[in-house]
Design a protein around this motif. Sequence first.
Motif, mmCIF file in Angstrom:
data_model
loop_
_atom_site.group_PDB
_atom_site.id
_atom_site.type_symbol
_atom_site.label_atom_id
_atom_site.label_comp_id
_atom_site.label_asym_id
_atom_site.label_seq_id
_atom_site.Cartn_x
_atom_site.Cartn_y
_atom_site.Cartn_z
ATOM 1 N N VAL A 140 0.845 -1.205 0.000
ATOM 2 C CA VAL A 140 0.000 0.000 0.000
ATOM 3 C C VAL A 140 0.875 1.249 0.000
ATOM 4 N N ALA A 141 1.958 1.211 0.772
ATOM 5 C CA ALA A 141 2.856 2.379 0.815
ATOM 6 C C ALA A 141 3.454 2.626 -0.575
ATOM 7 N N ALA A 142 3.825 1.551 -1.290
ATOM 8 C CA ALA A 142 4.416 1.720 -2.628
ATOM 9 C C ALA A 142 3.390 2.294 -3.605
ATOM 10 N N LEU A 143 2.158 1.775 -3.551
ATOM 11 C CA LEU A 143 1.110 2.291 -4.450
ATOM 12 C C LEU A 143 0.831 3.766 -4.174
ATOM 13 N N THR A 144 0.736 4.120 -2.902
ATOM 14 C CA THR A 144 0.324 5.479 -2.560
ATOM 15 C C THR A 144 1.483 6.471 -2.675
ATOM 16 N N MET A 145 2.688 6.053 -2.315
ATOM 17 C CA MET A 145 3.832 6.953 -2.497
ATOM 18 C C MET A 145 4.121 7.124 -3.986
ATOM 19 N N GLY A 146 3.929 6.061 -4.769
ATOM 20 C CA GLY A 146 4.064 6.164 -6.227
ATOM 21 C C GLY A 146 3.012 7.109 -6.787
ATOM 22 N N ALA A 147 1.810 7.045 -6.231
ATOM 23 C CA ALA A 147 0.747 7.959 -6.666
ATOM 24 C C ALA A 147 1.152 9.410 -6.355
ATOM 25 N N CYS A 148 1.768 9.613 -5.202
ATOM 26 C CA CYS A 148 2.249 10.975 -4.868
ATOM 27 C C CYS A 148 3.302 11.417 -5.879
ATOM 28 N N ASP A 149 4.240 10.527 -6.198
ATOM 29 C CA ASP A 149 5.279 10.876 -7.183
ATOM 30 C C ASP A 149 4.630 11.325 -8.500
ATOM 31 N N LYS A 150 3.624 10.563 -8.943
ATOM 32 C CA LYS A 150 2.993 10.891 -10.223
ATOM 33 C C LYS A 150 2.140 12.155 -10.130
ATOM 34 N N SER A 151 1.477 12.357 -9.004
ATOM 35 C CA SER A 151 0.720 13.614 -8.818
ATOM 36 C C SER A 151 1.661 14.801 -8.923
ATOM 37 N N THR A 193 -4.904 7.745 -10.426
ATOM 38 C CA THR A 193 -6.267 7.249 -10.205
ATOM 39 C C THR A 193 -6.284 5.727 -10.122
ATOM 40 N N ASN A 194 -5.532 5.061 -11.002
ATOM 41 C CA ASN A 194 -5.528 3.594 -10.981
ATOM 42 C C ASN A 194 -4.894 3.041 -9.709
ATOM 43 N N ALA A 199 -3.921 13.952 -4.383
ATOM 44 C CA ALA A 199 -4.680 13.696 -5.620
ATOM 45 C C ALA A 199 -5.833 14.687 -5.731
ATOM 46 N N ARG A 200 -6.522 14.894 -4.612
ATOM 47 C CA ARG A 200 -7.622 15.862 -4.599
ATOM 48 C C ARG A 200 -7.086 17.245 -4.929
ATOM 49 N N GLY A 201 -5.915 17.551 -4.387
ATOM 50 C CA GLY A 201 -5.302 18.868 -4.608
ATOM 51 C C GLY A 201 -4.955 19.127 -6.064
ATOM 52 N N ILE A 202 -4.676 18.072 -6.837
ATOM 53 C CA ILE A 202 -4.360 18.309 -8.259
ATOM 54 C C ILE A 202 -5.606 18.118 -9.141
ATOM 55 N N GLY A 203 -6.771 18.014 -8.486
ATOM 56 C CA GLY A 203 -8.018 18.043 -9.250
ATOM 57 C C GLY A 203 -8.650 16.695 -9.544
ATOM 58 N N ILE A 204 -8.141 15.619 -8.938
ATOM 59 C CA ILE A 204 -8.779 14.310 -9.148
ATOM 60 C C ILE A 204 -9.976 14.211 -8.199
ATOM 61 N N ASP A 205 -11.105 13.793 -8.749
ATOM 62 C CA ASP A 205 -12.343 13.741 -7.965
ATOM 63 C C ASP A 205 -12.375 12.440 -7.164
ATOM 64 N N THR A 206 -11.721 12.450 -6.016
ATOM 65 C CA THR A 206 -11.626 11.219 -5.218
ATOM 66 C C THR A 206 -12.978 10.834 -4.611
ATOM 67 N N GLU A 207 -13.849 11.822 -4.456
ATOM 68 C CA GLU A 207 -15.184 11.552 -3.905
ATOM 69 C C GLU A 207 -15.907 10.505 -4.763
#
Length: 202
Positions: free
Chosen positions: A95-106, A134-135, A170-178
Amino acid sequence: MMMLIGVNRSPYTRRVAMTLKAYDVPFEQRSLSGFADRAEVRASNPLGRIPALVLDNGEALIDSGAIIDHLDEAYGGDRALTPASGADRRAVLKVAALTMGACDKSLQAAYARNHTPPEKVHQPWIDDCNAQVTNALAAVDAMIDPARPYLLLGRLTQADITAFVAERLARGIGIDTETRTPRLRALTRKLLEEPPFSSTEP
Ligand SMILES: N[C@@H](CCC(=O)N[C@@H](CS)C(=O)NCC(=O)O)C(=O)O
């Protein structure tokens, strides 16, 4: 006292701040930005990135993952936010790899927009970064059982901390996480009631 270098607007810095709070470790923080205060940041991290954590003996640790590895070893005991071994450790690290990777891409998407002359901004690249974010977050969303207070193991782990900062960015860069990751969005709302999360709001 230990000194955390970095602003909590940075997801990597904030995950370290939250980990220190969760372990009840006192620390001071110098709110420096990776870009605006690069020269000062370099004094602790030659790479010029935040976070860095300066220990009582003056040793400076860099990179949130390595800093957290030290904090787990020093303060985690048998309730480390990242379990020491086995299937539980693998699950939290994934989970840390997925989410930290998501931060890198954001951040790559944000940097492409903010550090590139407007005529050179290449929207397909930004769209590709956003899709990766998002994925990755959708995969984490699918692991969440809304009836449980935490993502994994029935207790607070580094999975919750990294998922929290990744959803917020992700929300901060405009992804609709809701709508894209509703369970993750609900989890981060719930987590925000806990002191390590509420007390580190930027
Ligand atoms: N992998 C690093 C990433 C750190 C990072 O990228 N920090 C950003 C702020 S959110 C930064 O300082 N950026 C400035 C730069 O890369 O020059 C970590 O986990 O600590």
